[in-house]
Design a protein around this motif. Structure first.
Motif, PDB file in Angstrom:
ATOM      1  N   ARG A   1       0.864  -1.142   0.035  1.00 57.30           N
ATOM      2  CA  ARG A   1      -0.024   0.100  -0.092  1.00 57.30           C
ATOM      3  C   ARG A   1       0.879   1.210   0.192  1.00 57.30           C
ATOM      4  NH1 ARG A   1      -4.080   0.991   5.050  1.00 57.30           N
ATOM      5  NH2 ARG A   1      -5.539   2.259   4.040  1.00 57.30           N
ATOM      6  N   LYS A   2       1.989   1.259   0.844  1.00 60.02           N
ATOM      7  CA  LYS A   2       2.910   2.282   1.187  1.00 60.02           C
ATOM      8  C   LYS A   2       3.482   2.561  -0.274  1.00 60.02           C
ATOM      9  CE  LYS A   2       6.808   4.046   3.834  1.00 60.02           C
ATOM     10  NZ  LYS A   2       7.595   3.835   4.674  1.00 60.02           N
ATOM     11  N   ILE A   3       3.767   1.545  -1.017  1.00 56.62           N
ATOM     12  CA  ILE A   3       5.015   1.639  -1.995  1.00 56.62           C
ATOM     13  C   ILE A   3       3.992   2.358  -3.158  1.00 56.62           C
ATOM     14  CG2 ILE A   3       5.897   0.136  -4.202  1.00 56.62           C
ATOM     15  CD1 ILE A   3       6.801  -1.739  -1.741  1.00 56.62           C
ATOM     16  N   ILE A   4       2.814   1.856  -3.429  1.00 60.12           N
ATOM     17  CA  ILE A   4       1.708   2.067  -4.419  1.00 60.12           C
ATOM     18  C   ILE A   4       1.495   3.662  -4.168  1.00 60.12           C
ATOM     19  CG2 ILE A   4      -0.524   1.790  -5.347  1.00 60.12           C
ATOM     20  CD1 ILE A   4      -0.351  -0.961  -4.695  1.00 60.12           C
ATOM     21  N   LEU A   5       1.194   4.155  -3.023  1.00 59.45           N
ATOM     22  CA  LEU A   5       0.769   5.574  -2.757  1.00 59.45           C
ATOM     23  C   LEU A   5       2.012   6.445  -2.913  1.00 59.45           C
ATOM     24  CD1 LEU A   5      -1.383   5.267   0.520  1.00 59.45           C
ATOM     25  CD2 LEU A   5      -2.059   6.101  -1.775  1.00 59.45           C
ATOM     26  N   SER A   6       3.074   5.952  -2.696  1.00 62.78           N
ATOM     27  CA  SER A   6       4.509   6.680  -2.989  1.00 62.78           C
ATOM     28  C   SER A   6       4.516   7.083  -4.515  1.00 62.78           C
ATOM     29  CB  SER A   6       5.641   6.000  -2.326  1.00 62.78           C
ATOM     30  OG  SER A   6       6.103   5.030  -3.299  1.00 62.78           O
ATOM     31  N   ALA A   7       4.040   6.040  -5.513  1.00 61.99           N
ATOM     32  CA  ALA A   7       4.156   6.169  -6.768  1.00 61.99           C
ATOM     33  C   ALA A   7       2.884   6.845  -7.087  1.00 61.99           C
ATOM     34  CB  ALA A   7       4.271   4.912  -7.378  1.00 61.99           C
ATOM     35  N   ALA A   8       1.768   6.861  -6.459  1.00 62.60           N
ATOM     36  CA  ALA A   8       0.552   7.719  -6.901  1.00 62.60           C
ATOM     37  C   ALA A   8      -0.166   8.322  -5.814  1.00 62.60           C
ATOM     38  CB  ALA A   8      -0.294   6.593  -7.451  1.00 62.60           C
ATOM     39  N   PRO A   9       0.858   9.428  -5.217  1.00 64.71           N
ATOM     40  CA  PRO A   9       0.052  10.263  -4.127  1.00 64.71           C
ATOM     41  C   PRO A   9      -1.251  10.655  -4.299  1.00 64.71           C
ATOM     42  CG  PRO A   9       1.879  11.262  -5.259  1.00 64.71           C
ATOM     43  CD  PRO A   9       1.974   9.958  -5.905  1.00 64.71           C
ATOM     44  N   ALA A  10      -1.651  10.869  -5.604  1.00 64.70           N
ATOM     45  CA  ALA A  10      -2.788  11.600  -5.890  1.00 64.70           C
ATOM     46  C   ALA A  10      -4.004  10.399  -5.973  1.00 64.70           C
ATOM     47  CB  ALA A  10      -2.885  12.369  -7.196  1.00 64.70           C
ATOM     48  N   ALA A  11      -3.829   9.272  -5.974  1.00 64.31           N
ATOM     49  CA  ALA A  11      -4.882   8.153  -5.864  1.00 64.31           C
ATOM     50  C   ALA A  11      -5.704   8.224  -4.859  1.00 64.31           C
ATOM     51  CB  ALA A  11      -4.075   6.853  -6.284  1.00 64.31           C
ATOM     52  N   THR A  12      -6.808   7.574  -5.162  1.00 60.61           N
ATOM     53  CA  THR A  12      -7.771   7.313  -4.052  1.00 60.61           C
ATOM     54  C   THR A  12      -7.846   5.548  -3.816  1.00 60.61           C
ATOM     55  OG1 THR A  12      -8.911   9.333  -4.589  1.00 60.61           O
ATOM     56  CG2 THR A  12     -10.255   7.637  -3.313  1.00 60.61           C
ATOM     57  N   GLU A  13      -7.883   5.301  -2.517  1.00 62.46           N
ATOM     58  CA  GLU A  13      -8.084   3.935  -2.401  1.00 62.46           C
ATOM     59  C   GLU A  13      -9.499   3.676  -2.238  1.00 62.46           C
ATOM     60  OE1 GLU A  13      -5.043   2.491   0.832  1.00 62.46           O
ATOM     61  OE2 GLU A  13      -5.959   4.304   1.718  1.00 62.46           O
ATOM     62  N   VAL A  14      -9.771   2.539  -2.958  1.00 65.01           N
ATOM     63  CA  VAL A  14     -11.078   2.131  -3.144  1.00 65.01           C
ATOM     64  C   VAL A  14     -11.142   0.420  -2.857  1.00 65.01           C
ATOM     65  CG1 VAL A  14     -11.952   3.729  -4.740  1.00 65.01           C
ATOM     66  CG2 VAL A  14     -10.934   1.790  -5.629  1.00 65.01           C
ATOM     67  N   ILE A  15     -12.234  -0.136  -2.796  1.00 65.49           N
ATOM     68  CA  ILE A  15     -12.139  -1.658  -2.722  1.00 65.49           C
ATOM     69  C   ILE A  15     -13.086  -1.865  -4.030  1.00 65.49           C
ATOM     70  CG2 ILE A  15     -13.495  -3.541  -1.693  1.00 65.49           C
ATOM     71  CD1 ILE A  15     -11.100  -2.405  -0.142  1.00 65.49           C
ATOM     72  N   SER A  16     -12.434  -2.639  -4.828  1.00 68.17           N
ATOM     73  CA  SER A  16     -12.928  -3.090  -6.406  1.00 68.17           C
ATOM     74  C   SER A  16     -12.784  -4.582  -6.426  1.00 68.17           C
ATOM     75  CB  SER A  16     -12.326  -2.475  -7.532  1.00 68.17           C
ATOM     76  OG  SER A  16     -12.380  -2.873  -8.374  1.00 68.17           O
ATOM     77  N   TYR A  17     -13.715  -5.415  -6.880  1.00 69.51           N
ATOM     78  CA  TYR A  17     -13.710  -6.814  -6.822  1.00 69.51           C
ATOM     79  C   TYR A  17     -13.281  -7.288  -5.535  1.00 69.51           C
ATOM     80  CZ  TYR A  17     -13.970  -5.986 -11.934  1.00 69.51           C
ATOM     81  OH  TYR A  17     -14.171  -5.630 -13.350  1.00 69.51           O
ATOM     82  N   GLY A  18     -13.747  -6.630  -4.368  1.00 75.47           N
ATOM     83  CA  GLY A  18     -13.213  -7.413  -3.099  1.00 75.47           C
ATOM     84  C   GLY A  18     -11.850  -7.096  -2.671  1.00 75.47           C
ATOM     85  N   MET A  19     -10.965  -6.170  -3.452  1.00 78.14           N
ATOM     86  CA  MET A  19      -9.690  -6.315  -3.203  1.00 78.14           C
ATOM     87  C   MET A  19      -9.423  -4.453  -3.319  1.00 78.14           C
ATOM     88  SD  MET A  19      -7.862  -8.622  -6.010  1.00 78.14           S
ATOM     89  CE  MET A  19      -8.748  -8.060  -7.537  1.00 78.14           C
ATOM     90  N   PRO A  20      -8.399  -4.361  -2.246  1.00 77.21           N
ATOM     91  CA  PRO A  20      -7.778  -2.842  -2.336  1.00 77.21           C
ATOM     92  C   PRO A  20      -7.427  -2.492  -3.722  1.00 77.21           C
ATOM     93  CG  PRO A  20      -6.840  -4.114  -0.737  1.00 77.21           C
ATOM     94  CD  PRO A  20      -7.507  -5.173  -1.574  1.00 77.21           C
TER      95      PRO A  20
END
Length: 123
Positions: free
Chosen positions: A26-45
């Motif tokens: 999660r931290k790695i992804i957010l560091s590469a995409a700081p403007a992204a919003t977390e959602v649950i899709s297909y039951g996954m983050p």
């Protein structure tokens, strides 16, 4: 398992060592995409940016699944050391997550999504 309401709830369903890796992903992804919003899709983050899902990730008994869809083809050589398929790569629980590779794949997906949005807006 019921559909989790958010990423924290999803991660809490795993044993502590897996939780730690999921939090790291999660931290790695957010560091590469700081403007992204977390959602649950297909039951996954998942992470959504500019109207598109960028990537998904999920925990399993022996690996962390990472789902960057079309980035798999672009990074075929770089992910060859890991079990992978058309839209997914599996990172074993007993190995460090490849931070730079994950970041590169996330950035690739963001750029691809920006190009899709630009093409859509031209129509």
């Amino acid at each position: 398992m019921n559909k989790p309401a958010n990423t924290d709830e999803y991660i809490a369903t795993f044993p502590p060592p897996t939780q730690a890796l999921l939090q790291e992903m999660r931290k790695i992804i957010l560091s590469a995409a700081p403007a992204a919003t977390e959602v649950i899709s297909y039951g996954m983050p998942a992470f959504k940016q500019d109207g598109y899902i960028t990537v998904w990730f999920a925990g399993y008994a022996k690996h962390i699944g990472f789902y960057p869809s079309s980035a798999i083809t672009h990074f075929k050589e770089e992910i060859s050391a890991y079990k992978n398929s058309k839209g997914a790569v599996q990172f074993p629980l007993d190995e460090p997550l490849p931070e730079e590779l994950i970041k590169a794949m996330v950035r690739f997906k963001i750029q691809e999504n920006l190009e899709k949005a630009a093409m859509k807006n031209k129509k």
